[in-house]
Motif scaffolding. Structure first.
Motif, PDB file in Angstrom:
ATOM      1  N   PRO A  41       0.815  -1.207   0.000  1.00 49.30           N
ATOM      2  CA  PRO A  41       0.000   0.000   0.000  1.00 49.30           C
ATOM      3  C   PRO A  41       0.853   1.263   0.000  1.00 49.30           C
ATOM      4  CG  PRO A  41      -0.871  -1.578   1.560  1.00 49.30           C
ATOM      5  CD  PRO A  41       0.431  -2.136   1.086  1.00 49.30           C
ATOM      6  N   GLY A  42       0.544   2.171  -0.913  1.00 53.38           N
ATOM      7  CA  GLY A  42       1.251   3.435  -0.980  1.00 53.38           C
ATOM      8  C   GLY A  42       2.621   3.369  -1.622  1.00 53.38           C
ATOM      9  N   LYS A  43       2.973   2.199  -2.130  1.00 50.92           N
ATOM     10  CA  LYS A  43       4.296   2.051  -2.755  1.00 50.92           C
ATOM     11  C   LYS A  43       4.151   1.630  -4.211  1.00 50.92           C
ATOM     12  CE  LYS A  43       6.865   0.897   1.443  1.00 50.92           C
ATOM     13  NZ  LYS A  43       7.844  -0.048   2.049  1.00 50.92           N
ATOM     14  N   GLU A  44       5.219   1.822  -4.955  1.00 48.73           N
ATOM     15  CA  GLU A  44       5.222   1.409  -6.351  1.00 48.73           C
ATOM     16  C   GLU A  44       5.409  -0.105  -6.457  1.00 48.73           C
ATOM     17  OE1 GLU A  44       7.063   5.444  -8.445  1.00 48.73           O
ATOM     18  OE2 GLU A  44       8.158   3.550  -8.504  1.00 48.73           O
ATOM     19  N   ARG A  45       4.957  -0.635  -7.584  1.00 46.32           N
ATOM     20  CA  ARG A  45       5.150  -2.049  -7.832  1.00 46.32           C
ATOM     21  C   ARG A  45       6.641  -2.318  -7.996  1.00 46.32           C
ATOM     22  NH1 ARG A  45       0.932  -4.991 -11.732  1.00 46.32           N
ATOM     23  NH2 ARG A  45      -0.346  -3.838 -10.247  1.00 46.32           N
ATOM     24  N   GLU A  46       7.116  -3.373  -7.325  1.00 45.10           N
ATOM     25  CA  GLU A  46       8.549  -3.652  -7.370  1.00 45.10           C
ATOM     26  C   GLU A  46       8.819  -5.087  -7.794  1.00 45.10           C
ATOM     27  OE1 GLU A  46      10.431  -3.213  -3.571  1.00 45.10           O
ATOM     28  OE2 GLU A  46       9.302  -4.837  -2.646  1.00 45.10           O
ATOM     29  N   PHE A  47       9.944  -5.249  -8.430  1.00 51.83           N
ATOM     30  CA  PHE A  47      10.397  -6.545  -8.900  1.00 51.83           C
ATOM     31  C   PHE A  47      10.740  -7.446  -7.729  1.00 51.83           C
ATOM     32  CE2 PHE A  47      12.469  -9.591 -11.562  1.00 51.83           C
ATOM     33  CZ  PHE A  47      13.646  -9.953 -10.921  1.00 51.83           C
ATOM     34  N   VAL A  48      10.369  -8.723  -7.854  1.00 54.69           N
ATOM     35  CA  VAL A  48      10.716  -9.715  -6.843  1.00 54.69           C
ATOM     36  C   VAL A  48      11.646 -10.781  -7.433  1.00 54.69           C
ATOM     37  CG1 VAL A  48       9.844 -11.498  -5.288  1.00 54.69           C
ATOM     38  CG2 VAL A  48       8.573  -9.357  -5.574  1.00 54.69           C
ATOM     39  N   ALA A  49      11.215 -11.393  -8.539  1.00 54.24           N
ATOM     40  CA  ALA A  49      11.986 -12.481  -9.128  1.00 54.24           C
ATOM     41  C   ALA A  49      11.555 -12.695 -10.568  1.00 54.24           C
ATOM     42  CB  ALA A  49      11.793 -13.772  -8.335  1.00 54.24           C
ATOM     43  N   SER A  50      12.440 -13.293 -11.346  1.00 56.12           N
ATOM     44  CA  SER A  50      12.097 -13.631 -12.723  1.00 56.12           C
ATOM     45  C   SER A  50      12.791 -14.927 -13.119  1.00 56.12           C
ATOM     46  CB  SER A  50      12.493 -12.508 -13.681  1.00 56.12           C
ATOM     47  OG  SER A  50      13.896 -12.352 -13.712  1.00 56.12           O
ATOM     48  N   VAL A  51      12.218 -15.551 -14.118  1.00 61.80           N
ATOM     49  CA  VAL A  51      12.803 -16.774 -14.673  1.00 61.80           C
ATOM     50  C   VAL A  51      12.687 -16.690 -16.189  1.00 61.80           C
ATOM     51  CG1 VAL A  51      10.603 -18.033 -14.397  1.00 61.80           C
ATOM     52  CG2 VAL A  51      12.755 -19.305 -14.648  1.00 61.80           C
ATOM     53  N   THR A  52      13.782 -17.039 -16.854  1.00 60.07           N
ATOM     54  CA  THR A  52      13.789 -16.934 -18.305  1.00 60.07           C
ATOM     55  C   THR A  52      13.122 -18.150 -18.943  1.00 60.07           C
ATOM     56  OG1 THR A  52      15.923 -18.041 -18.420  1.00 60.07           O
ATOM     57  CG2 THR A  52      15.939 -15.641 -18.267  1.00 60.07           C
ATOM     58  N   TYR A  53      12.986 -18.068 -20.232  1.00 62.31           N
ATOM     59  CA  TYR A  53      12.534 -19.197 -21.019  1.00 62.31           C
ATOM     60  C   TYR A  53      13.417 -20.410 -20.699  1.00 62.31           C
ATOM     61  CZ  TYR A  53      12.640 -22.206 -25.140  1.00 62.31           C
ATOM     62  OH  TYR A  53      12.649 -23.280 -25.982  1.00 62.31           O
ATOM     63  N   VAL A 102      11.911 -13.929 -24.416  1.00 64.67           N
ATOM     64  CA  VAL A 102      12.436 -15.085 -23.678  1.00 64.67           C
ATOM     65  C   VAL A 102      13.276 -14.658 -22.480  1.00 64.67           C
ATOM     66  CG1 VAL A 102      12.360 -16.549 -25.703  1.00 64.67           C
ATOM     67  CG2 VAL A 102      14.462 -15.315 -25.178  1.00 64.67           C
ATOM     68  N   PHE A 103      13.801 -13.421 -22.541  1.00 71.49           N
ATOM     69  CA  PHE A 103      14.532 -12.859 -21.414  1.00 71.49           C
ATOM     70  C   PHE A 103      13.846 -11.554 -21.018  1.00 71.49           C
ATOM     71  CE2 PHE A 103      18.100 -15.680 -21.411  1.00 71.49           C
ATOM     72  CZ  PHE A 103      18.264 -16.064 -22.723  1.00 71.49           C
ATOM     73  N   ALA A 104      13.830 -11.256 -19.750  1.00 67.77           N
ATOM     74  CA  ALA A 104      13.252 -10.001 -19.286  1.00 67.77           C
ATOM     75  C   ALA A 104      13.959  -9.577 -18.016  1.00 67.77           C
ATOM     76  CB  ALA A 104      11.757 -10.137 -19.041  1.00 67.77           C
ATOM     77  N   GLY A 105      13.909  -8.289 -17.761  1.00 70.07           N
ATOM     78  CA  GLY A 105      14.611  -7.730 -16.617  1.00 70.07           C
ATOM     79  C   GLY A 105      13.707  -7.437 -15.455  1.00 70.07           C
ATOM     80  N   THR A 106      14.027  -6.374 -14.758  1.00 73.64           N
ATOM     81  CA  THR A 106      13.352  -6.067 -13.503  1.00 73.64           C
ATOM     82  C   THR A 106      12.293  -4.986 -13.620  1.00 73.64           C
ATOM     83  OG1 THR A 106      15.028  -4.452 -12.897  1.00 73.64           O
ATOM     84  CG2 THR A 106      15.438  -6.726 -12.240  1.00 73.64           C
ATOM     85  N   SER A 107      12.159  -4.369 -14.771  1.00 75.30           N
ATOM     86  CA  SER A 107      11.183  -3.298 -14.907  1.00 75.30           C
ATOM     87  C   SER A 107       9.808  -3.858 -15.247  1.00 75.30           C
ATOM     88  CB  SER A 107      11.591  -2.336 -16.015  1.00 75.30           C
ATOM     89  OG  SER A 107      10.540  -1.431 -16.296  1.00 75.30           O
ATOM     90  N   PRO A 108       8.760  -3.377 -14.569  1.00 72.38           N
ATOM     91  CA  PRO A 108       7.404  -3.827 -14.910  1.00 72.38           C
ATOM     92  C   PRO A 108       7.054  -3.548 -16.369  1.00 72.38           C
ATOM     93  CG  PRO A 108       7.385  -2.612 -12.837  1.00 72.38           C
ATOM     94  CD  PRO A 108       8.760  -2.452 -13.419  1.00 72.38           C
ATOM     95  N   HIS A 109       7.690  -2.559 -16.972  1.00 77.15           N
ATOM     96  CA  HIS A 109       7.368  -2.191 -18.353  1.00 77.15           C
ATOM     97  C   HIS A 109       7.820  -3.256 -19.357  1.00 77.15           C
ATOM     98  CE1 HIS A 109       6.122   1.695 -16.926  1.00 77.15           C
ATOM     99  NE2 HIS A 109       7.288   1.879 -16.344  1.00 77.15           N
ATOM    100  N   GLU A 110       8.660  -4.183 -18.907  1.00 74.87           N
ATOM    101  CA  GLU A 110       9.121  -5.258 -19.796  1.00 74.87           C
ATOM    102  C   GLU A 110       8.117  -6.404 -19.858  1.00 74.87           C
ATOM    103  OE1 GLU A 110      13.453  -6.174 -19.588  1.00 74.87           O
ATOM    104  OE2 GLU A 110      13.393  -4.893 -17.803  1.00 74.87           O
TER     105      GLU A 110
END
Length: 124
Positions: A41-53, A102-110
């Protein structure tokens, strides 16, 4: 369009564990990078984890390294976020996201496809 549905959230005491699932309906997402994000609440969406193809590479936010793991089961069209040693500051709505690549980073815009989110609450 693949629909993503998260589950597994809930209330847990500090130090406890939860496993979040993200199931895809429709087309498979086996060729896409997938990620988990969270928003308190009150914070921006933040990256937690990702997994590639293919699960070739996993990335984690510094705040969850060593405590969270991410995995994908292509046969079940599902990805998981195992969360251990939970802290009150992990409290947030957790979102599963699919990238068009197949690859993505930490930005929600990706990421261009999002689930509806599941609430995780960690009590002290």
């Amino acid at each position: 369009q693949v629909q993503l549905v998260e589950s597994g959230g809930g209330l847990v005491q500090a130090g406890g564990s939860l496993r979040l699932s993200c199931a895809a309906s429709g087309r498979t997402f086996s060729s896409n990078a997938m990620g988990w994000f969270r928003q308190a609440p009150g914070k921006e969406r933040e990256f937690v984890a990702s997994v590639t193809y293919g699960g070739i590479r996993n990335d984690f936010a510094d705040s969850v390294k060593g405590r969270f793991t991410i995995s994908r089961d292509s046969a079940k069209n599902t990805i998981y976020l195992q969360m251990n040693s939970l802290k009150p500051e992990d409290t947030a709505v957790y979102y599963c996201a699919q990238a068009p690549t197949v690859f993505a980073g930490t930005s929600p815009h990706e990421y261009n496809n999002w689930g509806q989110g599941t609430q995780v609450t960690v009590s002290s």
